[in-house]
Structure formats: C-alpha cells, structure tokens
Design an enzyme around this catalytic site. Structure first.
Site: not given
Length: 378
Positions: A121, A128-129, A153, A333, A336, A360, A362
């Site tokens: 935690a 964050g970053s 988070f 992709q 399809g 962990e 960005t």
C-alpha cells in the site's frame, strides 16, 4: 537458470494453471473475484511458501522460479497470478530484504505455513508516479506510531491479511523522512472505504484503504526509521520483474489463441494464416514475445544474484508490457468481429494487458529511470 527441482515444480504449476485456473478465467473476470478454492489450490501446492526462506518455514526456491510461476499462471488468468505476485514480490520481498528476524518470523512464517496473502500500500489519491509526495503520516506515540491517511489502488485489498505501507515520519525531510511499516489488515482504525472497479484484471481485489490513527508497534518498521523510501524503491525493482512476467503471460495466451484460430478459420478458400500479411504480423508478435522473455529471464537472474537491476527491471517491465498490449491488440484483430465479442478471450486479454503499462510505475516513469541509469555512466 532453474534447478531440476524447480523445473519439476513448474510442471505442476502448469498443470494447475491449465486444468484448474484457465477454465475459470472468464468466470473470474465476470464475477470480479478469484475463488477461494483456487487460492487454496495454490496454497496446497506450496506456491505461497515457494519463495519464503527455509528459516521461516518456506522452501527457499529462487526468484527466477517465482517469476516463471507468475508468468505461467498469468497465461491462464492474470488476476489469479496477481494474488501470488502481490503476496511474494510486493509483500514478502521487502521483508526478506530489510525485515528484522522478529518481523520475518511473525509474517513470513504466516505466509509459508498458512498461505496468508499480503499486499503493498503505497499509492495515494494525490501521489502516484511521484511516490515521494505522500501525505499519509505516522506520529510517534508510546510503543510505536499512529498512522493516518489514505492509500488507493491496493491490489489484494480484500483478501490481504497484512500490508507493507509507507508513511511520512518527518515531513520536513521530504522523501528522506519516510518510513516503511507492516500493518495488519484487521488493525483498529484501518478500513476499506471502497472497492475500485477496473477495466481489466477484474478478478483482482483492488481497494482504497483509510487509516484512522492506526497503531503500529516499533517492531513493525521495515528497515530503518526515515529510510523507507529506499525500501519501497528496491521493492518496486523486484515488483517490476513480476509485472513483466504477468505481461508476458498475457501476451503468450493472446498469441497462442489467435494462432489456433487463424490456423483453422478460412477466408477466400484458404486458412487465414496462409496470407503473407498475416504471417508478417505473427512474426512480429513472436519476436516481441521472445525478446521480452529474454529480458525477464536476465533480470530475474540478476536479482537472484543480488546485482543492480534498476535499469534492467525497468526495461523488462516497459518492453514486456508494451509487448502485451501490442500482441493483445493484434490478436483481437486476427479474430475479426469475433474478437470484439465475449465469444473468445481476445477482448479480455486486451483489457488485462493495458494495466501492465501503468502499475508498478507507468512506462513513462520507466523511461525516466532507464535514462537516469544511462546518464550515471557517462
């Protein structure tokens, strides 16, 4: 390199992943939880004890083994792999590196013997970053500290019995005034304020935690007073290798399922895989997967050997997560219109892959770390 015993154990991990976890991956995603019987199956196999040192009741298997186990389970279901990853690379690893013998006997033994799940935690609503700009505070009191603040988070939130977390113990010193603690999940004053619903890895419990003067004894400090920032940074170096392995597992699963589909699906009287444009696509996907695998294996070996992995763990995490998104998008992709439906797993792989570029640290943060390490050697 894995030893023969670790290779044998990994075979059983693959069987568990293929036979018990993978068939329920869609259910885990839809119900947004990893069933207790699957977690118990990992306990029964000894996976939670695998990386715990023998002196604390574990099997003392290597970090490369743990990384390959995370990758293998991630191929089946990354939400399930995150239960193990969070318990060992994010909770147990900082204790193995910095914890006192008293602290490790209390918590690592609980993981090894009972398969208790832990969590990390550190992220906050406003931090964050910029991991150093935390607002959670720990105030000294008789016998320990009282912690107040909010963490968000938090993976494994509802199933974790304890958390490694950081708090400011001397706000005037900035990141040099941060201390790392272990907090029990049932500590008075600690509450889950909300569950966080996500785009992918939905089976993983992600929560916000509120700390209201939560008492933590002095003995629950991880490492040294006011030196918690380095504890967290070193923990993230290991954690990034684990997330890279998770990303690789997602990429492999998406790729193999797409290959199976295009090798049977026919259009214009021939299999889709026989079109050269498609062959170029799968060659690129396979190349990125193999390159990611080599990076992760090297990073895991260096970590095991106590070598500096700051740059390499960031490279592995960045490249493998970019590969997971790249492969998952192209795999969808290849299916399809069916890829955009829940008839196949392609859409789930794409949703699961994206988070590996974010948590962990960005991938933009990884580029900063990598460039800093390069410039140190100029």
């Amino acid at each position: 390199m894995l030893n023969e015993n670790e290779k044998d154990v990994l075979k059983y991990v693959r069987e568990l992943a293929e036979n018990k976890i993978k068939p329920r991956a869609r259910e885990i995603d839809e119900k947004m939880e990893v069933p207790e019987d699957i977690i118990q199956a990992m306990r029964d196999m000894g996976l939670f004890a695998s990386y715990i040192p023998e002196k604390y009741g574990g099997y003392g298997l290597s970090f490369p083994f743990l990384v390959e186990a995370i990758e293998t389970i991630s191929e089946a279901c990354p939400s399930t792999a995150l239960v193990l990853d969070g318990a060992l690379t994010l909770f147990a690893e900082p204790l193995i590196m910095f914890g006192s013998d008293e602290l490790n006997k209390k918590y690592l033994t609980e993981i090894a013997k009972n398969g208790a799940v832990g969590g990390l935690a550190i992220t906050e609503p406003g931090s964050g970053s910029d991991a150093a700009s935390i607002s959670t505070k720990a105030e000294k009191c008789s016998g320990g500290y009282k912690i107040t603040g909010t963490k968000t988070f938090i993976s494994n939130g509802r199933i974790a019995k304890f958390f490694v977390m950081d708090a400011s113990t001397d706000i005037s010193k900035g990141y040099k005034g941060i201390t790392t603690f272990v907090v029990d999940g049932d500590a008075p004053g600690l509450e889950i304020s909300r569950d966080i619903h996500k785009m992918g890895i939905r089976g993983s419990s992600t929560v916000e935690l509120n700390f209201h003067e939560v008492f933590v004894p002095d003995s629950n400090i991880v490492g040294e007073y006011n030196k918690g920032f380095s504890v967290i940074m070193d923990t993230l170096d290991a954690g990034r290798i684990g997330i890279a392995a998770q990303a690789l597992g997602i990429a492999k699963s998406a790729f193999h399922e797409a290959l199976e589909y295009i090798n049977t699906r026919k259009q214009f009287n021939k299999k889709i895989i026989d079109f050269q444009g498609i062959q170029f696509m799968i060659a690129e996907m396979e190349s990125r997967i193999k390159a990611s695998e080599l990076l992760i294996r090297e990073a895991a070996e260096k970590w095991q050997n106590h070598e500096n992995t700051v740059e390499l763990s960031s490279i592995a995490k960045m490249y493998a997560s970019d590969t997971a998104v790249y492969v998952a998008e192209r795999a969808l992709q290849l299916f399809g219109g069916y890829g955009y439906t829940t008839d196949f797993n392609a859409e789930r792989h794409m949703r699961d892959a994206k988070i590996t570029q974010i948590y962990e640290g960005t991938n933009e943060i990884q580029k900063i770390i990598i460039s800093r390490e390069i410039m140190k050697n100029l």
